[in-house]
Scaffold this motif. Structure first.
Motif, mmCIF file in Angstrom:
data_model
loop_
_atom_site.group_PDB
_atom_site.id
_atom_site.type_symbol
_atom_site.label_atom_id
_atom_site.label_comp_id
_atom_site.label_asym_id
_atom_site.label_seq_id
_atom_site.Cartn_x
_atom_site.Cartn_y
_atom_site.Cartn_z
ATOM 1 N N GLU A 37 10.807 12.725 -18.830
ATOM 2 C CA GLU A 37 9.760 11.887 -19.438
ATOM 3 C C GLU A 37 10.135 10.421 -19.447
ATOM 4 O O GLU A 37 9.287 9.552 -19.207
ATOM 5 N N HIS A 38 11.401 10.129 -19.707
ATOM 6 C CA HIS A 38 11.813 8.738 -19.892
ATOM 7 C C HIS A 38 12.500 8.157 -18.656
ATOM 8 O O HIS A 38 12.142 7.077 -18.197
ATOM 9 N N HIS A 39 13.512 8.880 -18.151
ATOM 10 C CA HIS A 39 14.276 8.309 -17.044
ATOM 11 C C HIS A 39 13.448 8.219 -15.768
ATOM 12 O O HIS A 39 13.624 7.308 -14.969
ATOM 13 N N PHE A 40 12.547 9.184 -15.546
ATOM 14 C CA PHE A 40 11.745 9.201 -14.325
ATOM 15 C C PHE A 40 10.423 8.460 -14.492
ATOM 16 O O PHE A 40 9.527 8.592 -13.661
ATOM 17 N N ASP A 41 10.301 7.705 -15.538
ATOM 18 C CA ASP A 41 9.048 6.985 -15.808
ATOM 19 C C ASP A 41 8.929 5.776 -14.868
ATOM 20 O O ASP A 41 9.740 4.853 -14.930
ATOM 21 N N VAL A 42 7.938 5.800 -13.982
ATOM 22 C CA VAL A 42 7.710 4.684 -13.049
ATOM 23 C C VAL A 42 6.343 4.046 -13.302
ATOM 24 O O VAL A 42 5.768 3.424 -12.412
ATOM 25 N N SER A 43 5.832 4.221 -14.520
ATOM 26 C CA SER A 43 4.487 3.718 -14.827
ATOM 27 C C SER A 43 4.414 2.203 -14.665
ATOM 28 O O SER A 43 3.387 1.669 -14.230
ATOM 29 N N ALA A 44 5.515 1.492 -14.997
ATOM 30 C CA ALA A 44 5.501 0.029 -14.864
ATOM 31 C C ALA A 44 5.377 -0.371 -13.400
ATOM 32 O O ALA A 44 4.652 -1.319 -13.062
ATOM 33 N N VAL A 45 6.084 0.340 -12.518
ATOM 34 C CA VAL A 45 6.003 0.045 -11.084
ATOM 35 C C VAL A 45 4.612 0.400 -10.557
ATOM 36 O O VAL A 45 4.046 -0.327 -9.726
ATOM 37 N N ARG B 167 0.847 -1.211 0.000
ATOM 38 C CA ARG B 167 0.000 0.000 0.000
ATOM 39 C C ARG B 167 0.873 1.248 0.000
ATOM 40 O O ARG B 167 0.634 2.194 -0.764
ATOM 41 N N GLN B 168 1.911 1.251 0.847
ATOM 42 C CA GLN B 168 2.806 2.400 0.885
ATOM 43 C C GLN B 168 3.566 2.570 -0.441
ATOM 44 O O GLN B 168 3.817 3.691 -0.892
ATOM 45 N N LEU B 169 3.911 1.420 -1.044
ATOM 46 C CA LEU B 169 4.601 1.463 -2.323
ATOM 47 C C LEU B 169 3.733 2.126 -3.382
ATOM 48 O O LEU B 169 4.199 2.954 -4.180
ATOM 49 N N HIS B 170 2.463 1.756 -3.410
ATOM 50 C CA HIS B 170 1.536 2.359 -4.369
ATOM 51 C C HIS B 170 1.468 3.874 -4.170
ATOM 52 O O HIS B 170 1.511 4.652 -5.135
ATOM 53 N N ASP B 171 1.381 4.294 -2.910
ATOM 54 C CA ASP B 171 1.327 5.731 -2.626
ATOM 55 C C ASP B 171 2.621 6.425 -3.054
ATOM 56 O O ASP B 171 2.598 7.522 -3.624
ATOM 57 N N LEU B 172 3.761 5.761 -2.756
ATOM 58 C CA LEU B 172 5.051 6.347 -3.108
ATOM 59 C C LEU B 172 5.189 6.516 -4.620
ATOM 60 O O LEU B 172 5.575 7.580 -5.110
ATOM 61 N N VAL B 173 4.876 5.467 -5.369
ATOM 62 C CA VAL B 173 5.025 5.532 -6.826
ATOM 63 C C VAL B 173 4.026 6.526 -7.417
ATOM 64 O O VAL B 173 4.323 7.214 -8.399
ATOM 65 N N GLY B 174 2.857 6.620 -6.809
ATOM 66 C CA GLY B 174 1.903 7.639 -7.249
ATOM 67 C C GLY B 174 2.465 9.039 -7.062
ATOM 68 O O GLY B 174 2.335 9.902 -7.940
ATOM 69 N N ASP B 175 3.134 9.261 -5.932
ATOM 70 C CA ASP B 175 3.766 10.560 -5.688
ATOM 71 C C ASP B 175 4.897 10.813 -6.692
ATOM 72 O O ASP B 175 5.090 11.938 -7.162
ATOM 73 N N MET B 176 5.638 9.751 -6.995
ATOM 74 C CA MET B 176 6.712 9.899 -7.979
ATOM 75 C C MET B 176 6.156 10.270 -9.353
ATOM 76 O O MET B 176 6.735 11.094 -10.079
#
Length: 970
Positions: free
Chosen positions: A956-964, A711-720
């Motif tokens: 756009e590319h290096h900071f892309d965490v959409s897969a996570v 759950r925390q991971l989801h929140d973190l990646v959402g913030d990222m």
């Protein structure tokens, strides 16, 4: 000698020597007859005898020179003509002296004689010959501009002279005035030139890029002479350009048979190019080496050898060839760029990335429009340097520069760069267990450490990793005086934390495993003190305001896998206690919610339970103090009713509900072993609760922990993701501001150079007029009569020196003030640029801002150099011209003023001649200097835009965490 034979000897002009002695005249007549028979030895014997008897006759020296000239003894001829002009200057003697010097390769001396011959009064008849000679000499000196000027005069004097017309066309070709050269060859005077005109037409069409028309002209030249070397080479070159490799090879081989040693290097180079074009690289390399063996200064052979060696992986030898071309210099920009690119490729292949980058930057600065090859190479260097973002930008620009031409190598490198720009995630298919979560977190840790712009997420990632590797955290929460501390002590089997009717648990207490019983008091100032349990209780009461939290260490085996958080109550007397308890609900991995059985589930507690995430997995409700409902054998119905009430209202949000009496359980657990009563302990409800806690919570701590961290991971990646979007938007906005800066500079660059140059030229002329008014006043004072009316008005030497020095001083002052005006204008422009860039820099992350500041400092360094050049190129030249004109003509101007009598326009005109051409110079040089300034400013603006585009691309590319994010959402 074909041209020289066509020249008239023009010896009849010497009959004007009316005082020639009869014996000398008779001897010269006999020498002239011998010369007409081409018996120059006989003529020379007569002439030298005459010279011995009468050494001072101009005609004798000239005829001796003519004899040596026709014998092609040009040294002796030149000496004789020099003696002739010493006796008496005549155009014909200068003409032949110039021709002799030209044959000896002494271009400067030939130029002097031709030029002096034109200045003499008897030059009219020889004007064409002198102009033609001067044009040839200038062309031999590499001064095609001057050659064109003199040859145009020669052709105007003799329009029918084919050799002069063809030579004019060649001079125009050397000046790259191709259309004008072509038109000259179409004149009637060139039509009779035959083969030379055809070959020159081929060279002109070849220079225009019209290879088909050029080959046609060379082919027509070969019809005149089938094995003409220059025509064969021309056909070979143009055939190569047209892709007709068979014909190119055939003509090159024919040329090889006809060539002398001097022409062999060019033909071997051409054969190398032909073989390289048909991919016969071994043979091509041999040809290039043959050419370089004969002439090491063949740039095309060096370039060809370098290309082939680079393909073979011999970067070191290839580098030597490319470097050789650069060391030769030369004025062919295309060849220089190819050498720079080849040198850069060799450096790249050899691992010298800094050297490769420097060379490519040099290429890009020299190109008005960057070539796809240079941009591709820039991207390759950036990629090898570990900067995939810059590589992507360069590859994209290379694709755009290539236009419709598809460049597979560039597109392949672009895909590679995009792959390297994106973080190399190796994610599991699902987050089913703690191992998967730990792996994702470890990759996230490496990800946030890869760039300082996202390292602020590092603490959260590290905290989650630490949480997964730490014991399960169980928070004991509830309203004040619900028995939380008692429950905790019962679980441990010893009174570790204080108990009482007051809210003594004013701080969160962490109960952890340790080798011995102890307590650590952590104060708000960061000080940590290890004390025994009794001292900890005392300090909690006496120093409560200074304590942040407490850590109790206890050697209980259950604490290896679980740690307890004893929190303040929700309804304590201080708001800070409620805040601490609420925070525990968010952060703890499992929750024991302790309720007073007499006040079960108040409205505020229901609200709190509703907010607990994953309560079904981690929340246990404990109905404490059931002992107050009566003895164990009679309180059963009431307890069941309470449990039913809780489960009816909160079962969907909790893992279970357990009635108990923590106080009695603690008493039984701390009783001496001989007084232990297992049945009584079971009646407290504690055993059922503890069994459930161990089997469903502690043993399943990994699952609970995984769910919470997921759950925390989801929140973190959402913030990222939100951070990435905001960063991309920011870079996009700043890029728009940088584009606005470029637009503003373009507007200024279109009008400011010419406008300000004209404005300053007018202002400078006005100031010069003011200076001249003052100088006229000084002259007027100096010319006033002194003494009697007979005294003559003169300017003494002292007066003249004073006036001219004063003029120099005031002109210098005016020029300095003008230069300061321009510098102030440029300072204002620099300030405006900095003011527009400042907000961009301030909006960037610290690391990016520092890099952009360095860009700005680089721009200022460049403009500082331009300011130094302002004096050298603009005002220094005006200053030097003014000084030179005053020194050369100042006294003459003052004498003219003195002789003119009355003061008036004549004075001003004489003084003006001492001033430099301010308007023409500033309109040209100052405008050009301003243009350089704006070019530097526009380059800086382009670099800022490029940097921001690069940063946006990277975000756009290096900071892309959409897969996570997708993984954490499943």
């Amino acid at each position: 000698m074909s041209f020289l034979d066509k020249l008239s000897e023009r010896v009849g002009g010497f009959l004007d020597e009316v005082f020639l002695p009869e014996d000398v005249a008779h001897a010269l007549h006999k020498a002239s007859q011998a010369m007409q028979r081409e018996d120059y030895d006989a003529a020379l014997r007569i002439l030298y005898r005459t010279h011995a008897e009468h050494p001072d006759f101009h005609r004798t020296h000239h005829m001796i020179g003519m004899c040596h000239f026709h014998q092609e003894k040009f040294d002796e001829a030149l000496s004789a003509f020099d003696r002739a002009v010493e006796q008496r200057e005549e155009a014909v003697s200068h003409l032949y002296a110039g021709l002799s010097a030209e044959q000896l390769g002494n271009a400067h001396e030939a130029q002097v004689h031709f030029r002096r011959g034109l200045e003499l009064s008897d030059a009219a008849e020889l004007e064409f010959d002198l102009l033609f000679g001067l044009g040839r000499v200038y062309l031999a000196q590499g001064r095609a501009d001057k050659a064109v000027r003199e040859l145009k005069k020669a052709v105007k004097a003799r329009p029918d002279q084919s050799e002069a017309t063809v030579l004019l066309a060649r001079a125009l070709l050397q000046r790259s005035k191709l259309d004008e050269a072509r038109k000259v060859l179409e004149r009637p005077g060139a039509r009779s030139a035959g083969q030379p005109a055809l070959i020159l037409r081929g060279e002109i069409e070849e220079a225009r890029g019209h290879h088909g028309q050029a080959r046609e002209a060379y082919d027509k030249a070969l019809e005149w002479e089938p094995n003409h070397l220059i025509a064969l080479i021309g056909v070979a070159r143009t055939s190569l350009a047209l892709g007709d490799h068979r014909r190119a090879n055939e003509c090159s081989l024919r040329a090889l048979e006809e060539a002398d040693e001097e022409q062999l290097p060019e033909i071997h180079t051409l054969l190398g190019r032909v073989n390289e074009a048909v991919e016969n690289r071994q043979r091509a390399l041999e040809c290039y080496r043959n050419a370089l063996h004969l002439d090491a200064r063949r740039p095309q052979a060096h370039l060809g050898a370098g290309r082939i060696l680079l393909e073979r992986g011999d970067a070191e030898t290839a580098r030597e060839h490319f470097q050789g071309v650069l060391e030769m210099g030369g004025d062919d920009p295309t060849m220089r760029r190819e050498a720079l690119v080849g040198f850069a490729k060799a450096n790249l292949a050899g691992g010298d990335l800094a050297g490769a980058r420097r060379l490519i930057d040099e290429v890009l600065q020299e190109q008005d429009k960057p070539s796809p090859e240079a941009l591709h190479l820039l991207g390759q260097v950036a990629l090898e340097s570990g900067d995939p973002a810059e590589a992507v930008v360069a590859f994209e620009e290379a694709v755009r520069a290539a236009g419709e031409r598809r460049v597979d190598a560039v597109e392949a490198d672009l895909r590679r760069a995009l792959g390297e720009l994106t973080f190399d995630w190796e994610l599991p298919e699902r987050l089913d267990d703690s191992t998967d979560v730990v792996e994702v977190l470890r990759q996230l840790r490496d990800f946030v450490a890869s760039d300082p712009r996202i390292d602020h997420f590092s603490a959260r990632v590290q905290q989650m990793l630490a949480t997964l590797n730490s014991p399960l955290s169980v928070a004991i929460v509830g309203e004040f005086n619900a028995g939380k501390s008692t429950l905790l002590n019962a679980l441990i089997g010893e009174e570790v934390v204080p108990m009482g009717v007051l809210p003594t648990t004013a701080h969160t207490c962490f109960i952890q495993y340790g080798p011995r019983k102890s307590a650590r008091v952590v104060r708000k100032d960061g000080e940590v003190t290890e004390v025994n349990l009794e001292e900890a209780k005392r300090q909690m009461k006496t120093d409560a305001d200074d304590i942040d939290h407490l850590e109790y260490v206890y050697p209980h085996p259950d604490l290896r896998s679980v740690e307890f958080w004893d929190t303040p109550g929700f309804n304590a007397l201080e708001d800070a206690h409620e805040e601490t308890a609420s925070r525990a609900l968010e952060e703890a991995e499992a929750i024991l919610w302790v309720l007073d059985a007499n006040q079960a589930l108040s409205h505020s507690e229901f609200e709190q339970i509703e907010k607990v995430p994953n309560g079904r997995e981690r929340l246990l409700v404990l109905l404490n103090k059931i002992d107050r409902l009566g003895p164990a054998d009679s309180r059963g119905p009431q307890v069941e009713e309470l449990v039913d009430y809780v489960e009816e209202n909160a079962s969907a949000r909790i893992a279970g509900c357990f009635p108990m009496t923590a106080k009695e359980a603690l008493a039984h657990r701390t009783a001496p072993e001989d007084e232990a009563d297992a049945e009584a302990l079971a009646d407290t409800g504690f055993e059922a609760f503890r069994d459930f806690l161990e089997s469903r919570i502690i043993e399943r701590s990994g699952r609970i922990k995984t769910l919470e961290i997921a759950r925390q991971l989801h929140d973190l990646v959402g913030d990222m993701t939100e951070f990435q979007r905001a960063l991309v938007d920011k870079y996009d906005q700043l890029g728009g501001e940088a584009a606005s800066l470029r637009g503003w500079l373009d507007e200024l660059a279109d009008e400011r150079p010419e406008k300000h140059a004209k404005k300053e030229a007018r202002a400078l002329e006005d100031r010069f007029d003011f200076v001249l008014t003052g100088i006229e006043r000084e002259i007027r004072e100096a010319l006033k009569s002194r003494g009697t009316w007979l005294t003559r008005k003169v300017l003494s030497e002292e007066d003249q020196t004073f006036i001219l020095d004063l003029l120099s001083e005031r002109l210098d002052d005016v020029l300095n003030r003008s230069r300061q005006t321009i510098l102030a204008d440029v300072d204002e422009l620099e300030g405006a640029v900095a003011q527009r860039v400042g907000p961009i820099i301030q909006s960037l992350p610290l690391g990016d801002a520092r890099a952009m500041n360095r860009r700005l400092e680089g721009f200022f360094d460049e403009t500082r150099m331009l300011k130094l050049l302002l004096e050298e190129r603009v005002y220094g030249q005006l200053r030097a011209r003014a000084t030179g004109q005053i020194e050369a003509a100042g006294q003459r101007a003052l004498e003219e003023i003195r002789n003119s009598g009355q003061e008036g326009p004549a004075w001003r005109a004489a003084l003006r001649r001492l001033l430099p051409d301010t308007r023409g110079h500033l309109n040209r040089e100052l405008a050009a200097w301003y243009e350089e300034f704006f070019l530097a400013a526009c380059r800086f603006s382009d670099r800022v835009q490029r940097d921001l585009h690069l940063l946006k691309l990277e975000a756009e590319h290096h900071f892309d965490v959409s897969a996570v994010l997708q993984l954490a959402s499943d």
